[in-house]
Design an enzyme around this catalytic site. Structure first.
Site, mmCIF file in Angstrom:
data_model
loop_
_atom_site.group_PDB
_atom_site.id
_atom_site.type_symbol
_atom_site.label_atom_id
_atom_site.label_comp_id
_atom_site.label_asym_id
_atom_site.label_seq_id
_atom_site.Cartn_x
_atom_site.Cartn_y
_atom_site.Cartn_z
ATOM 1 N N ILE A 25 0.822 -1.210 0.000
ATOM 2 C CA ILE A 25 0.000 0.000 0.000
ATOM 3 C C ILE A 25 0.856 1.259 0.000
ATOM 4 O O ILE A 25 0.346 2.352 0.220
ATOM 5 C CB ILE A 25 -0.929 0.004 1.239
ATOM 6 C CG1 ILE A 25 -0.108 -0.074 2.538
ATOM 7 C CG2 ILE A 25 -1.932 -1.147 1.157
ATOM 8 C CD1 ILE A 25 -0.932 0.028 3.822
ATOM 9 N N HIS A 41 -4.645 -4.424 -2.192
ATOM 10 C CA HIS A 41 -5.005 -3.959 -0.853
ATOM 11 C C HIS A 41 -5.043 -2.439 -0.750
ATOM 12 O O HIS A 41 -5.047 -1.884 0.340
ATOM 13 C CB HIS A 41 -4.032 -4.543 0.180
ATOM 14 C CG HIS A 41 -4.100 -6.029 0.258
ATOM 15 N ND1 HIS A 41 -3.091 -6.799 0.793
ATOM 16 C CD2 HIS A 41 -5.066 -6.910 -0.129
ATOM 17 C CE1 HIS A 41 -3.425 -8.083 0.724
ATOM 18 N NE2 HIS A 41 -4.616 -8.168 0.160
#
EC number: 2.3.1.286
Length: 253
Positions: free
Chosen positions: A108, A126
């Protein structure tokens, strides 16, 4: 096949890269640890120090939203200071060479984009923690805006458009996986010559299913990770060494 040493693993990987037409990398937290970003699952990782805040809890509780943002603000210096490591730069080199059409990542941290990948070619399973998004209408917000509103209001802000909570643009436990990204990752996994899983424990599903999917679709599977994974037995090559050292020789190729 588990490489007997780093040198033999790198040589074998180089042969596979040279022979491949289409390579799909799949990256986890391990590729970013040399950049100063701690991983989540290892001893001393983030989840050993903080209990994850699940999506349902975030939605239901202002206290949970406040705590979630306090944690994110506490990590801002770490994320802001991080630069792409040798692993990121090596994959970007293969991307520029036309070997890698896109990359699948569980991370991320935005470091693949910073290394040279076009944003549309980074499939973030994600999400991304470097900006925020309304969980209702999807309006995007810069983190500076969230911080200002948090300080002014004494807590996590809501969207200025629809008044729903604003959250980092990440996928939390209990939150639905992004449909478009999952579909693109599936297609890439099913149509590559070599699939390289890098720095992932391969424990988080459904993301962990992509290496197996690629292998079952005829790709050669490479796993680069310091620790053993449950998919080592089906891999064509396993390199259990430092990721930067394993991929460093491919920077600039």
């Amino acid at each position: 096949m588990i490489a007997s040493d780093l040198r033999s693993g790198v040589e074998r990987l180089g042969d596979m890269i040279a022979e491949a037409r289409t390579i799909v990398p799949f990256t986890g937290a391990g590729i970013s640890t040399e950049c100063g970003i701690p991983d989540f699952r290892s001893p001393g990782g983030i989840w050993t120090r903080y209990r994850p805040i699940e999506f349902g809890e975030f939605v239901a509780s202002q206290e949970a939203r406040d705590e979630s943002w306090r944690r994110r603000f506490a990590m801002e210096e770490v994320f802001a200071a991080a630069k792409p490591g040798r692993g990121h730069r090596a994959l970007a080199s293969l991307y520029r060479a036309g070997k890698v059409p896109a990359i699948i990542t569980q991370n991320i941290d935005n470091l693949h984009q910073a290394s040279g990948f076009a944003a549309e070619h980074v499939i973030e399973l994600h999400g991304n923690t470097t900006y925020a998004r309304c969980i209702g209408c999807g309006q995007s917000y810069q983190l500076d805006w969230v911080r200002r509103r948090f300080d002014e209001e004494g807590g996590a802000p809501n969207c200025t458009v629809c008044d729903e909570p604003v959250k980092t643009a990440t996928i939390s436990f209990g939150q639905m996986m992004p449909e478009d990204e999952m579909q693109r990752a599936t297609e890439l996994s099913q149509h590559c010559d070599v699939f390289i899983a890098i720095g992932s424990s391969l424990l988080v599903w459904p993301a962990a299913g992509f290496p197996m999917m690629a292998k079952n679709s005829g790709a050669r599977l490479v796993i680069i990770n310091r620790e053993p994974t449950e998919q080592d037995d089906i891999a064509d090559l396993v390199i259990r060494h430092d990721i930067g050292e394993a991929l460093g020789p491919f920077v600039g190729n």
